[in-house]
Motif scaffolding. Structure first.
Motif, mmCIF file in Angstrom:
data_model
loop_
_atom_site.group_PDB
_atom_site.id
_atom_site.type_symbol
_atom_site.label_atom_id
_atom_site.label_comp_id
_atom_site.label_asym_id
_atom_site.label_seq_id
_atom_site.Cartn_x
_atom_site.Cartn_y
_atom_site.Cartn_z
ATOM 1 N N UNK A 28 0.817 -1.218 0.000
ATOM 2 C CA UNK A 28 0.000 0.000 0.000
ATOM 3 C C UNK A 28 0.851 1.268 0.000
ATOM 4 N N UNK A 29 2.125 1.148 0.316
ATOM 5 C CA UNK A 29 3.026 2.304 0.348
ATOM 6 C C UNK A 29 3.610 2.651 -1.019
ATOM 7 N N UNK A 30 3.407 1.789 -2.024
ATOM 8 C CA UNK A 30 4.023 1.959 -3.340
ATOM 9 C C UNK A 30 3.065 2.585 -4.348
ATOM 10 N N UNK A 31 3.608 3.466 -5.181
ATOM 11 C CA UNK A 31 2.860 4.007 -6.316
ATOM 12 C C UNK A 31 2.636 2.879 -7.324
ATOM 13 N N UNK A 32 1.588 3.004 -8.123
ATOM 14 C CA UNK A 32 1.272 1.962 -9.113
ATOM 15 C C UNK A 32 2.438 1.688 -10.061
ATOM 16 N N UNK A 33 3.190 2.726 -10.414
ATOM 17 C CA UNK A 33 4.283 2.587 -11.383
ATOM 18 C C UNK A 33 5.665 2.582 -10.721
ATOM 19 N N UNK A 34 5.730 2.200 -9.462
ATOM 20 C CA UNK A 34 6.991 2.213 -8.713
ATOM 21 C C UNK A 34 8.046 1.323 -9.368
ATOM 22 N N UNK A 35 9.286 1.702 -9.149
ATOM 23 C CA UNK A 35 10.428 0.897 -9.603
ATOM 24 C C UNK A 35 11.260 0.546 -8.371
ATOM 25 N N UNK A 36 11.648 -0.720 -8.262
ATOM 26 C CA UNK A 36 12.366 -1.241 -7.096
ATOM 27 C C UNK A 36 13.634 -1.933 -7.589
ATOM 28 N N UNK A 113 12.780 2.882 -5.361
ATOM 29 C CA UNK A 113 13.485 2.363 -4.201
ATOM 30 C C UNK A 113 14.702 1.584 -4.668
ATOM 31 N N UNK A 114 15.836 1.847 -4.015
ATOM 32 C CA UNK A 114 17.029 1.050 -4.231
ATOM 33 C C UNK A 114 17.382 0.406 -2.902
ATOM 34 N N UNK A 115 17.444 -0.921 -2.896
ATOM 35 C CA UNK A 115 17.746 -1.696 -1.705
ATOM 36 C C UNK A 115 19.091 -2.380 -1.906
ATOM 37 N N UNK A 116 19.990 -2.206 -0.945
ATOM 38 C CA UNK A 116 21.274 -2.891 -0.935
ATOM 39 C C UNK A 116 21.235 -3.832 0.257
ATOM 40 N N UNK A 117 21.521 -5.119 0.013
ATOM 41 C CA UNK A 117 21.422 -6.095 1.095
ATOM 42 C C UNK A 117 22.635 -7.011 1.136
ATOM 43 N N UNK A 118 22.902 -7.485 2.355
ATOM 44 C CA UNK A 118 23.978 -8.438 2.584
ATOM 45 C C UNK A 118 23.491 -9.432 3.625
ATOM 46 N N UNK A 119 24.008 -10.659 3.521
ATOM 47 C CA UNK A 119 23.601 -11.671 4.495
ATOM 48 C C UNK A 119 24.805 -12.509 4.893
ATOM 49 N N UNK A 120 24.660 -13.159 6.064
ATOM 50 C CA UNK A 120 25.710 -14.059 6.539
ATOM 51 C C UNK A 120 25.921 -15.166 5.525
ATOM 52 N N UNK A 121 27.171 -15.518 5.343
ATOM 53 C CA UNK A 121 27.492 -16.658 4.487
ATOM 54 C C UNK A 121 28.425 -17.574 5.261
ATOM 55 N N UNK A 122 28.260 -18.848 5.037
ATOM 56 C CA UNK A 122 29.067 -19.847 5.754
ATOM 57 C C UNK A 122 30.447 -19.908 5.161
#
Length: 122
Positions: A28-36, A113-122
């Motif tokens: 509900x927070x996103x515009x109809x034409x949003x880019x992620x 929206x630009x999301x940068x993510x990192x996660x634990x790796x074994x």
């Protein structure tokens, strides 16, 4: 603060959606034409994953928030038509994920929206 013509981004809806693992509330927070755009180890800056519109964003949110993991909104800063937030997550097996998002707003909705993510790796 927004006006009737320019409503403010709803930080509390963002918190409830993230921490309550509610993809519909988040959508509900996103515009109809949003880019992620998503940048991480597998979708690096020169070739990010790009989602166009609420349908594609909805599928991604449904996938992420259906996983056996907790989510916490760490920080959220809103200034004019820009916002940023940090989200920390933890899978049931202890693997942690951290994401940072930069957002452009239009009419109180997320337009980009630009999301940068990192996660634990074994």
């Amino acid at each position: 603060m927004g006006t009737a013509a320019d409503p403010a981004f709803d930080r509390e809806t963002l918190r409830q959606g993230v921490e309550g693992q509610s993809p519909d509330l988040l959508l509900s927070l996103y515009a109809d034409d949003a880019e992620f755009r998503i940048v991480d180890r597998t979708t690096q800056p020169s070739h990010p994953k790009v989602l166009h519109g609420r349908d594609e964003i909805s599928r991604m949110l449904e996938d992420v928030y259906s996983r056996d993991m907790s989510h916490k909104l760490e920080r959220c800063v809103i200034q004019g038509d820009e916002a940023a937030y940090s989200e920390s997550c933890e899978y049931a097996d202890g693997v942690r994920v951290l994401s940072e998002s930069m957002i452009s707003l239009r009419g109180g909705k997320i337009a980009e929206q630009t999301l940068v993510q990192a996660w634990d790796e074994e």
